[in-house]
Structures are given as C-alpha cells and as structure tokens.
Scaffold this active site. Sequence first.
Site, PDB file in Angstrom:
ATOM      1  N   HIS A 126      46.649  19.682  14.496  1.00 13.62           N
ATOM      2  CA  HIS A 126      45.316  20.283  14.559  1.00 13.62           C
ATOM      3  C   HIS A 126      44.464  19.578  15.615  1.00 13.62           C
ATOM      4  O   HIS A 126      43.773  18.607  15.309  1.00 13.62           O
ATOM      5  CB  HIS A 126      44.638  20.161  13.187  1.00 13.62           C
ATOM      6  N   HIS A 159      42.310  25.502  16.066  1.00 14.94           N
ATOM      7  CA  HIS A 159      42.228  24.753  14.813  1.00 14.94           C
ATOM      8  C   HIS A 159      43.540  24.063  14.457  1.00 14.94           C
ATOM      9  O   HIS A 159      43.567  22.849  14.271  1.00 14.94           O
ATOM     10  CB  HIS A 159      41.813  25.680  13.663  1.00 14.94           C
ATOM     11  N   GLU A 208      34.741  18.014 -14.300  1.00 15.32           N
ATOM     12  CA  GLU A 208      36.036  17.370 -14.500  1.00 15.32           C
ATOM     13  C   GLU A 208      36.684  17.010 -13.158  1.00 15.32           C
ATOM     14  O   GLU A 208      37.276  15.932 -13.011  1.00 15.32           O
ATOM     15  CB  GLU A 208      36.982  18.293 -15.278  1.00 15.32           C
ATOM     16  N   HIS A 212      41.010  26.801 -25.374  1.00 22.10           N
ATOM     17  CA  HIS A 212      40.836  25.359 -25.516  1.00 22.10           C
ATOM     18  C   HIS A 212      42.106  24.653 -25.976  1.00 22.10           C
ATOM     19  O   HIS A 212      42.144  23.430 -26.008  1.00 22.10           O
ATOM     20  CB  HIS A 212      39.691  25.060 -26.485  1.00 22.10           C
TER      21      HIS A 212
END
Lengths: 661, 661
Positions: B29, B260, B409, B471
């Site tokens: 890149h 890129h 999280e 859950h």
Amino acid sequence: MVDMDKLKPMANAIRMLSVDAVEAAKSGHPGLPMGAADIVTTLFVHHISVDPADPLWPNRDRFVLSAGHGSMLLYSLYHLLGYEDFTLDDLKNFRQLNSRTAGHPEYGHARGIETTTGPLGQGVATAVGMAIAERIMNAEYGDAIVNHRTFVLASDGDLMEGISHEAISLAGHLKLNKLIVIFDDNGISIDGPVSLSESGDVVKRFEAAGWAAERIDGHDPVEINAALARAAQSDKPTLIAARTIIGYGSPNKANSSGVHGSPLGSAEAAATRAALGWECEPFDVPEAIRDAWRIAGLRNSQAHKEWRQRYEAMDAEKRAEFDRRIRGDLPGEFAPAMAALREHLLLERPTMATRKASERVLNTVNSVVPETVGGSADLTGSNNTKTDHQSPITPGQFAGRYIHYGIREHGMAAAMNGMALSGGLIPYGGTFLTFSDYCRPAIRLSALMGTRVVYVMTHDSIGLGEDGPTHQPVEHLAALRAIPGLLVMRPADAVETAEAWEIAMEHKGPSLMALTRQNLPTLAPAGAAKNRSRRGAYKILETAAKPLATLFATGSEVEIAVEAATRLNGLDIPTEVVSVPCFELFEAADADYRAAVIGDAPVKVGIEAAIRQGWDALIGSDGIFIGMTGYGASGPYKALYEHFGITADRTIEAVRERLGR
Amino acid sequence: MVDMDKLKPMANAIRMLSVDAVEAAKSGHPGLPMGAADIVTTLFVHHISVDPADPLWPNRDRFVLSAGHGSMLLYSLYHLLGYEDFTLDDLKNFRQLNSRTAGHPEYGHARGIETTTGPLGQGVATAVGMAIAERIMNAEYGDAIVNHRTFVLASDGDLMEGISHEAISLAGHLKLNKLIVIFDDNGISIDGPVSLSESGDVVKRFEAAGWAAERIDGHDPVEINAALARAAQSDKPTLIAARTIIGYGSPNKANSSGVHGSPLGSAEAAATRAALGWECEPFDVPEAIRDAWRIAGLRNSQAHKEWRQRYEAMDAEKRAEFDRRIRGDLPGEFAPAMAALREHLLLERPTMATRKASERVLNTVNSVVPETVGGSADLTGSNNTKTDHQSPITPGQFAGRYIHYGIREHGMAAAMNGMALSGGLIPYGGTFLTFSDYCRPAIRLSALMGTRVVYVMTHDSIGLGEDGPTHQPVEHLAALRAIPGLLVMRPADAVETAEAWEIAMEHKGPSLMALTRQNLPTLAPAGAAKNRSRRGAYKILETAAKPLATLFATGSEVEIAVEAATRLNGLDIPTEVVSVPCFELFEAADADYRAAVIGDAPVKVGIEAAIRQGWDALIGSDGIFIGMTGYGASGPYKALYEHFGITADRTIEAVRERLGR
C-alpha cells in the site's frame, strides 16, 4: 390534540402490566417499560401506522425496541392494542419456557415482533436496514404501495455500542429521513449513573452524523408529540433524545440502577400501584383504559383499508411480483438460469478465483432476481460483489441495487438483517473472511432469526498471501460453522460457486460464502450431475478399486487433494477425493448418503487451510489433518502453502507413512 | 523553527523508500505512506519522544499506526531514524516470509512496533488503553518516571469502524489529554471517494465525544507543527484532522483509490521520482537526508539520559517493583497467597456460582498483585469483577484500579490490549460470554500478540435462564477455543476457579474465563493435589474397577457428570469423571498424561451445555455428547436443562443404552 388526561393512564397500563409480569416471572426488567411508557403511548396513539388486526401488513410502520431487555414494554403495548399473539396469558407466562413472551423479543415467536433484540445496538442498526429497504421498495413500487416509517426505541447501551456509530453514520449519509430513533435517556446504566462511563453530547453526535436531533422531556406527551411531528417533516433521519426517569412511578426505586433488571418486589409493586393511583389487581386494567387502547388499536384500520384498495388496483402482473417478493419466493426464471450457467461453466472450465466466479454467478443471479441488493464494506473490487446491473443507491436516491456500506462490516450485516426482515429484498454483502469477526453478533442474529442474507467473504485463507496474519482467516471457518443455522459454503471451483449461490438463494436463512483470492481450476468433470453441493459433500474423484485413502477437502484445497489422489493412484494406492463445500448440509444429509460418502477407507485425511476443529466428524479423531495449527504469515501465497505444509507432497507423504508403503 | 526545506526532503525519503519496497514486493500500500509522510516527519522531527537506540525505553512516547496497511510508512520511518530492527535489508524483504517487515505491522516482529494493526479501528482503541495505562502508571510512579504521550495515525477506515466510537467516547470521558489522534484525511477509500459512503463531520463528532478537534493541511509542516503544539497543551484528547493527498507525489495516481493498495508500477514509480526530484536509485537515500534523519533519531537521547538518572535515583524498592512490573513478573507473594486460598476453599467447600467464586479469588489476587486493573462493560455486579481494593478511575483521576468501561465490550478488549502492551499492568475485564462476539477482533489480537489480558465472561450457558437465546452462549466456547493462543477456561467450582486465575495470571498471553451465573457445589475432594487444572483436564472421580464409561465435562456440567457417574457406579457400571477446565492446556499436555486421562473406556461421553464441535478430540467421533444442538430458550434454568436433556438422567440413559444394560 394531545390529551394528557387520556394518555397518562394509558401509559400507566403499560407500566403496571410490565411490573406485574416481571413480578410473576420473578425476573425481568421493569425499569425501561415504566420509564418509556409515555413515549410509546404517545407514539402509538398519535403517530405510528400499524394495524393490530394484521400485524404483517406490508406497508405498516416498523417499530423496533432496540433496548430488548425492556421486552415487557412491547408485550404490554401489543396486548393493549389488541395484537392477538399477545394475550393476557402470554403476559402471565412472561419468560417461561415455550411462551411467546421471551425474556427478550424473539422474532418469529409472535407477529408484531419485527426483529430479535437484546444484544445492544443491533436494533438500531437493523432498523437502518429496514429504512433502506422501505426506500428501495418505494423506488420500485411507488408511494401508493410502499411508504412507511421506521421507529426505534433505543437505550444508552444501544448508543454506546460501536455498531451504533456505523448505523447512524450510514443512515445520516443516505438521508434516511423516515427513520426516527427515540433515545430513552434515563441516565442510568447497570453499574450506576451513565455518567460513570459516558459524558458525550448525544445531540451533537447525531448532528455530526447528518441527523436532525433534539432533546425533549420523555414524560411530557405534548413535547413527545411535537417532536414526532417535526420528525415527520425532516429531510434527515431524526434523533429524539427523551429525558426519562427509569422505573417512573416507583416511589423508592425510580431513577436507580436497582430498577433496571430486577423485579420491584411485592412491597414496592404495591407502593407503585398506590403512587400511580392504579386501583386494580395485578394484570387487570380498568375498562375505560382498555377501551382507550382498543380504540388506539383501530386508528389505522381505515388507512390500511385504503392501502388495500390501492394494492388491489395495482397492475396484476406487478402485484403478483410484489406478492412473490413479499412471500420470499424466487422468480420462475431463477432455476433454469442457474442450470444453464452451470452447464456453461462445466463446458468453459474457467481457471479463476472463486471470488471472481462469484461475480460471474452474480451476473446471472442479479439479472433474473430483481430483489437482490448487493454491497460491500468498502471492498467492492476485492469481494467482486458488484455486477453491471447494479447502480448504487446514493443519499436520498434509492433507485439502485448496490450499497457502498463503507468500512462498516457490523453495520452492513445488521442492515442486511433489517432488509431481509422488511420483506421483498434479498441482501448480500461482502468483506474479507477474517472480518467476519467484526460482524459476528449480527451474523448470529441472522441465524437465530433465519433471515435470508448472503455474506460474501473473500480472501478466505493464507491464500491471500502478503497481507499476513491479521488478514488471514485460520479459525474463522470453524468459528462460523459453530453458529447454529448458518450455512457456511466454501466452493472449490466456479461450478461449486454457482451451486453455492443457488443453495443460498433458495435457503430461508443465512448463508456465508468463503471465497478465494487466488485462482483455482475447474475440477468438476464435464457432465457432472446437477448441483452436487446440495448434500454438502460428494465424491469428486472416485476409484475403481476399493480406496485405501479418502481425502476430504474444501475450497482451494480440493485442488491439492485431487493432485495428491491422482499421484497416489499412480502409486497404486487407491485414493478418493470428497469435496465438502458445506459441512452443515452434509450433516443434514441422510445417514445412508453420509455413510457412503465418508466410506471406510483405512486412511482418512482432511485438507483445509484452517484449523482442525470440526473436522473429526468427517475424518475421525484418528484421521490425518493437513491444515493450520496457528496463525499465518506474510508472504507470497505459494510460499505460505509450502511453509505450512499444505501441499500434495505433504499429503502423499502422510498417507504413505500411515499406510507404511 | 519548522524548516520546510529540511522537512520536505526528509518526508520524500519516506515516500520513496515506501514506493521502492512496495515495487520490490510487487504488493502493498504505497498511498498512505506517500500521503502521510509530511505528518510523521514533522511529528518525529519536532514532537515525539522516542529513542531509536532503546526502542523499549519505558517512558517513550507511543506511536500507533492504526492504519496498519500503511506499514511501509512505519518501516521507512524507523529505518531512517536508526531503529536497528529496520535495516535496508528488512525494507527490501518487505512482505516476504520470515521477514520482520510483514504486510501489516506485527507486534513482536521488531522492536518499535508497539502493537499489531491492520484490522481497522484496533489501533485507535488499543492506543486508548495505552493512554490509560500511562496515566495509571503516572499516578503510581509520578511525573519523573512515567509521563509520556500516545500518538496515533488513523485512516478513514479506522474512524468508520464501530470500535472507534467506543474508543473515542471512552477517551473523551476519561479526559485522556495525552492522547493525540492524527486523522490522515485523504478522502479516498478502496471503493472510491470516501463520499460514496460517508458524509459526517469528523471534527464535530470528536467534539461531541469530549475531544479537542481541528482541521489542518496535512502537507504543511507549519500547520502540523502548530496543531501538535496545541495538542500538547490540551486538557482533552486531541483529534487533528489532516487533509492529505493519498499517493502524494505520484503525478498520475495521486488522489485516487488506485494508489491505495497496489504498487505504482515501474513507470509511475519513475515518474514519481522525477516529480519529487528524487535523484537516486531505488532504496538509496541522499546522504544529507540520511544525516538529517539520523540527527532526528538522536533528538531525545538527552531526555532519555535524564530519565535514566531519575530512574537510578528512585528508591531501590520502588525501582525493583517498577522493574518487576515492566518485566511482567508476578510478585513473590502471589503463589503462596493462591496456595493458601486454594487450601481454604477446599476446606470451606462453598456452594456458589463460579462468577462469585471469581470475585472471591480476585480479592486475593488484587491484594497481592498491585498491577491488576479490573473493569466491566457495565456489568460489574453481574460479572463480579470489582473487589474492595479497587476504586474506579474517573475523568482526569487515575489513582484507581477499576474501569467502568460502559457498554463498550470491543473498546474494553482493545483498551486492555493497550494496557498490557504499555507495560506494568495486568488488565482484566468482564462481560457476558455471549458478548464475546462483540469483542472478538480484539480477543484475536490479544492471542496473536500474546498480551496478558484476562477476559472474565460470565453467564456462560443456558444456565443464565430467562434472558433467553440472545444471551445464552451455545457456540461461543467452540468459537473461542478455535482462536489459536487463547486459553479458554471453564472451571467447575470455586477451587477450579482459583486454579484458573492462577494459570491466567502466570500465562504470558490471553485467558478467558467462562463462568456461571448459577450456583455450583465444590467438587474437588479435600486435600486434592495442587492446581490440577494446569494440565487442562484430570480425573475428578475415579473408580477401583476398570471403567466402562468415562464422562468428560466442563464447568457447571461437571456436577451433572459426577452425579451420573455416582449413580452409574451404584448400578455396577464403573464410571469415571474427567473435569476439563481447559482444552488448550490439555492439548499441550504430554502424550502419556493425555492418554492416561482419556483412557480406554468403551463408552466416552462429553457433557457441556454447548455444541459438540471440538469435543471429538476427547470422546472420539463415536462418543456420546450431551449438550446443545441449537439455540437456547427463555425460561428458568432448571427447566432449560431438563428441556434440552442436559441431565444426569439423560446421561445415565445414554450410557446404559450404549452398553446395552
């Protein structure tokens, strides 16, 4: 227009039914239903267009309770509005096994639940997909048939989750002005005040993402009503940050984290009854309030009737097509087109990467299935997800079939769920397989809900080469196969790629394609029986003699297996090859077929450029596995295959060693 | 002060080395290194405090290239500065097998790479953890010893990823004013202009999250310098959005997505040389420019020397403790304290959830190990992660050992990686096991880098009950065990929980605890030999007679196995039980031990309230598995265990059926 004297008791009915159900279950979340009752009462009495008599009316407004832990809010509300899947018994069975009223709203349990929520942030992001779907269908069918809004009730947690950023920036970019998110801003999280962990400015944040945003008092129906009226006029998606008191009505527990996720307890429930002036037994609702809710439930029947008239007046062919798409059936042209493509590929026998083959297949799919909507998380040229038929949808312009999702894998996956749930569309979207980790919570929801979503995941092994260990999936195939209800397909060549797409399109649930970056030859023999991938595994190379070894492989490693087997056969070691494009389908195949394919060769070898986990089911725990035991490395891909010993040479050596010859 | 005539050619050296290395590798890149060269040149020549002669100097500023695909920027820069792990040969071997210069920066490959980057967003979020660590260590050791900054170079993709939201809102909340993120705002993504998918206001977004933010011209060293000077004075974290031209210097490819991720090609590389006036061969750098960089590399040697003097002058005990923590050794008190705790639990024999047992253990751990930093993603009371020793860190106040991460999280997991990398701290953090999916990309990086991070994941099965399928982890244990290098531990009682924590603290890599919500009895017999979990599995119930059945179980299901075995033994069917707290440790155990534990009973049964995947390694593909085959359900947990047939009755029945008696 807004009658406080009417709305407040109606909201109290939601509060107390929720309190009673949580008490009865001895478990649940009373705080949110009590806090947000005024919001949803105003919303459902004055704004939202749904018809409880027909919860699946295609042009209904969608309501997503992103804060799924507040499920009793939804259940109480739907019960009061007259949704028939929410009886008083359902409320009394809240959180019990086999009830429709699970701890969190589960899609498919009852009509009216638009999507499964509970994992925070998913509801908001799924709703973005619903709002996209509405606009795409509107572009196709016009205002008369598809023209509705999507409302979301979200909590602090929904907006703290990273996925919310992806969702709101995509929604703001696309100017989804029919999306309205109401933030139940109660200032309380599980650990205590939200200020323990958050001090951002939510209005400014949404404005930065291109939304209209304002703050209101979430207990003032006049303010709620006015904000919803403004939202209806906005040319941007709208955030309404509504300040509420969690557990509103509970004299001793309101505005504390104690009321978030535990029953009030009988004493506090009684105190709440008294404080709200609610003079009736648990699960009872005064008749006048019941009537007011029933009337609210009838509010849109006339609008629904008028819609039905417009629908009946549609051009018959157009209507049949609309019905087909809403039902989720594929067009009649699909199967023959796929058969023809397969024939063509069997003759042409291209050598190409399966990602490229997937593009070839999509050219066919997209030309015969108008409801596909493709996209990629900014890897369009690498995932090969865009075909010539597809022009992108752009801000405010939805007459297109391709979405530049940006670098938002999680937001993409959830949006695809929303599109699939909304109806009439089949979304697929791409990223690198290693980044399946970034969207795993949404993939799980695809599987749990059974949404028809196709994940196009390329660069599926060390075969991607130089990008190195962060980009090389090693454990991802196993980790994805672990998700119940997800078809993980790893085709070996262009023919299997076509087969995989045929299966994915027909499957009423999610599929995930693991596709190569590197070129692969066509392995299927010309004239091979049709779609052999349907049963998940099949013999791609058989031997006349009883085999001493069977090599099982997937995707790019089938080529290696075929080379190894061919050479082993040349050494008088009869060896078969089984291609295993889909573990899940093979597991579901009938026992006789499974036994025949697995066979009883004394040596069984699994070959996959990934970890062994899951392979013992095919090769036994004493089988030989040629694959990875840890992370990959950066280097040209052929060097990597050599380095990690995933080669025909190594396979032959292992088989001979095991056989002692 | 800022000498353009000096800086521009220095930046061009980065550009051309990067171009040359990508050309040589035929992959990579070039766009980012060319675009961001002016930024890092100004940063490293005038601001950052690092010493190439000692890349691990504890008080160095940290530099994180979050946009890991631009790895050649880092490699060229470090080479020019004189880091000895970045020789010209290393640059020439870019992206080759076994080179230090992998496609993306890999932590551990070379000193100077602070963290592995490539999966977008991780660098920014990891840097937040580094910045937190710096402040916590500063609170402990004072300005004289720990007082440095953390710089990040981020791309569009980093900021579009959801994790960036979690990271920046946490950083803004905590007022991490020594964190500076420079956004390489080149307006180009892989699919084309960033405007295809993004139209948000990044400055306003960061301001909303509590940051100082401004826009500058990323090719103007004067502006870069001034912005960095302002950042040094800020009382908030700083975002510098630097407008750059991707592929700056390439006459025909700059400002396009083509530059890129692909080599320029030899013609365009030559054209770029000419355009930049770079008159030397590939990999050559004019001596004057080399000298300028060498001098830049020496800029902080005096500061480092002065730091070393302050360090030498520290109180000897304090310094020894600092050294110990930086080395990552545990204090001498740890092992005896854990042994004593284990003895105590064996006598007390508590019946408690393993999450609660974990809290008990943490009380000991935190009292003898001052470098632990706990936290939870807003589930403190459920994860039982906070002990009495720990006061929370709060905005601007870092004399604490607990972090309220909020409902973040993913941000938490990445921050923990950053803390562990920064040195001197051992982070642990909690959430529900099902939400391991939300932080999986960061868990993978923990494992890939080998950071000592402990994931405390509670509510580890259908045993959590009413919250239902969203859950209830079902596939998560398998999916986590699939991650190479991660220890997944599922203790069966309080004693094994203590053992698991002992192992996790000693392990130089990540561990994950799967802990129950529901109570479990102590199963280990009083006087059991010490830390039996170290080898991953052991016989917890043996029989005098040769066993006809061996039951293998983990966590909460060991109780079921013991009950079933006890009853089977009563029926004269000799049955043993093997507790398997950690698959990975058992797999690493020596072959004799493994064989002895697995044994050769004719019937082998695995019991785990999760899917079978991975179990065949223990019970064989013909073994009996008592567990889950799909998603859970909402209901009281005992009803769920009955419903899904994970019971002693069902186990006994299956064993008897298999044995025909």
